[in-house]
Design an enzyme around this catalytic site. Sequence first.
Site, PDB file in Angstrom:
ATOM      1  CG  HIS A   1      -0.362   0.066   2.893  1.00  0.00           C
ATOM      2  ND1 HIS A   1      -0.128  -0.667   3.605  1.00  0.00           N
ATOM      3  CD2 HIS A   1       0.283   1.400   3.012  1.00  0.00           C
ATOM      4  CE1 HIS A   1       0.440  -0.701   3.934  1.00  0.00           C
ATOM      5  NE2 HIS A   1       0.377   1.057   3.914  1.00  0.00           N
TER       6      HIS A   1
ATOM      7  CB  SER B   1       3.729   1.429   5.576  1.00  0.00           C
ATOM      8  OG  SER B   1       1.793   1.519   6.458  1.00  0.00           O
TER       9      SER B   1
ATOM     10  CG  ASP C   1       0.254  -4.139   2.635  1.00  0.00           C
ATOM     11  OD1 ASP C   1       0.307  -3.458   1.442  1.00  0.00           O
ATOM     12  OD2 ASP C   1      -1.010  -3.092   3.672  1.00  0.00           O
TER      13      ASP C   1
END
Length: 275
Positions: free
Chosen positions: A126, A230, A156
């Site tokens: 993402h 992230s 992911d």
Amino acid sequence: MRWGTILLALGTVLAALLAVALGVVLALRLQEPSDRPVLDPRVQLTVTPIPTLPPLDVTPVLSGTPTPAAASTPVATPLPVAAGQGDNPAHAAIGSVVLVRTPTGQGTGFAWASRGDALVLVTAAHVVEDNQRVLIIAPDGVAHPAEVLLRDPVVDIALLEVNDGLSLKPLARGDSRQLVPGDPLYVVGFALGTELLGDPTVTRGVLSGRRVVGGVEYLQTDAAMNPGNSGGPVLDGEGRVVGVAIAAIRNVEGIPMEGLNFAVTVEELMSVAES
């Protein structure tokens, strides 16, 4: 007497009809989907572009026509890394962690493997979104164009490749399934992107538990994760990668949560990277 019997019969029929109606309503309500939220940890930790950042012209790099200056001009001034003090599992990893920048956001990545003259890095899917090219800011502050080799939105995970001579030491790989709740974990990444200048942020916590969401294995930890984390590595007590920072649960039905942070396990990462 006859009217009394009739009224009693009508009352009985009406009561029966009311019971049937209530039963139908209850059955229909039971079939309706619940309004309660599903505890999905995919609250993404990618930080969007920060308006106060100085403008950065990365168009030549992202368009596929990099210039020599694009790969050699520092875009951030790194702070000197202090010598390691004592047993610090995260210290050696900092030199292998990079900032991942796209036209729409910033996240973290880390060196995964060397393939000839190319360097393969890991980040979260993402973070890169649908971009085929992104910009890597190395620990020395120099920008490098990177190709998106693979993007798996279910796990992911995304793999990036840099081909302009960037040389970083791939992080050692650990075994998340050997960990037990209470074992120490370290999260390394660029919390708030470039809002906090200098080296990546390091946070420490423990393995809180193991979770499976949508068939994907996660490590739950109380080690802090914030926007910008992230795609960053989660390390065990020996400094080995055991997960990739992905998400956090901030609140449930308006109730604030603390310490509910999630990382995709290194085994899930390897299943994607080696498929």
